[in-house]
Design a protein around this motif. Sequence first.
Motif, PDB file in Angstrom:
ATOM      1  N   SER A   1      31.281  -1.889  -8.889  1.00 40.88           N
ATOM      2  CA  SER A   1      30.008  -1.874  -9.467  1.00 40.88           C
ATOM      3  C   SER A   1      29.266  -0.479  -9.076  1.00 40.88           C
ATOM      4  O   SER A   1      28.738  -0.064 -10.024  1.00 40.88           O
ATOM      5  N   GLU A   2      29.453   0.247  -8.103  1.00 40.91           N
ATOM      6  CA  GLU A   2      28.698   1.636  -7.920  1.00 40.91           C
ATOM      7  C   GLU A   2      29.364   2.483  -9.029  1.00 40.91           C
ATOM      8  O   GLU A   2      28.512   3.380  -9.235  1.00 40.91           O
ATOM      9  N   THR A   3      30.483   2.595  -9.269  1.00 41.93           N
ATOM     10  CA  THR A   3      30.872   3.434 -10.382  1.00 41.93           C
ATOM     11  C   THR A   3      30.464   3.413 -11.669  1.00 41.93           C
ATOM     12  O   THR A   3      29.938   4.247 -12.308  1.00 41.93           O
ATOM     13  N   ILE A   4      30.439   2.063 -12.174  1.00 43.71           N
ATOM     14  CA  ILE A   4      29.945   1.656 -13.562  1.00 43.71           C
ATOM     15  C   ILE A   4      28.518   1.839 -13.291  1.00 43.71           C
ATOM     16  O   ILE A   4      27.751   2.511 -14.403  1.00 43.71           O
ATOM     17  N   ASP A   5      27.504   1.551 -12.220  1.00 39.52           N
ATOM     18  CA  ASP A   5      26.380   1.777 -12.480  1.00 39.52           C
ATOM     19  C   ASP A   5      25.881   3.207 -12.333  1.00 39.52           C
ATOM     20  O   ASP A   5      24.693   3.399 -12.598  1.00 39.52           O
ATOM     21  N   SER A   6      26.709   4.176 -11.865  1.00 44.64           N
ATOM     22  CA  SER A   6      26.234   5.424 -11.674  1.00 44.64           C
ATOM     23  C   SER A   6      26.352   6.291 -12.954  1.00 44.64           C
ATOM     24  O   SER A   6      26.161   7.351 -13.297  1.00 44.64           O
ATOM     25  N   LEU A   7      27.144   5.547 -14.130  1.00 47.03           N
ATOM     26  CA  LEU A   7      27.307   6.140 -15.314  1.00 47.03           C
ATOM     27  C   LEU A   7      26.158   5.954 -16.326  1.00 47.03           C
ATOM     28  O   LEU A   7      25.776   4.768 -16.421  1.00 47.03           O
ATOM     29  N   ASP A   8      25.896   6.583 -17.280  1.00 49.70           N
ATOM     30  CA  ASP A   8      24.936   6.588 -18.427  1.00 49.70           C
ATOM     31  C   ASP A   8      25.362   6.049 -19.595  1.00 49.70           C
ATOM     32  O   ASP A   8      24.655   5.033 -20.458  1.00 49.70           O
TER      33      ASP A   8
END
Length: 187
Positions: free
Chosen positions: A72-79
């Motif tokens: 979740s954190e990985t995907i959330d951090s990407l634009d």
Amino acid sequence: MTKIGIITGSTRDARVNLQVAEWIKDYAEKQGIDAEFEVVDIKDTGLNRFNETVPPLMANKEYATDENNQWSETIDSLDGFIFVTPEYNKNISSGLKDHLDYLGSEWHNKAAGIVSYGSTLGIAASLALRTTLANLKLAIVTPQGAFSLFNDFENMSTFKPQEVHNATVDTLLHDVTSWASALKTIR
């Protein structure tokens, strides 16, 4: 700085997917595109088959594991994203579909491009992926990269793309980056 994740689409041991993803990253960096590119390998997430009590899992954090939270954190951090998908039986891999299904809002209002490959350029897989990504509120750019197992891979195992693809990949990278930057304004 706009951050673009290059998402691998296979978890198989004998995959060529990671080669394609790394080539896309290297190619983007050589073009001097104003964005940060990183390969996000779904094989390394530690997530199992999607078989959760409450979909999407992240809607209810009490069910989340460390692997779920990290994904979740990985995907959330990407634009934005470039999905590198093989074609398995005219569709995307179950591993990629599971990774998409683990999340919900982390995908929303971001840009996505598709790079596919297979014996028929992965076209059927890319069409299936478009539908799934649209349902997750991702804005999918065109054109897409499409590589042949027969012409762009040596012995169907070593990725060596023909130069004819460069113009398409250039447009894909620029479109994903510009759309990802624009969509930041509505998140």
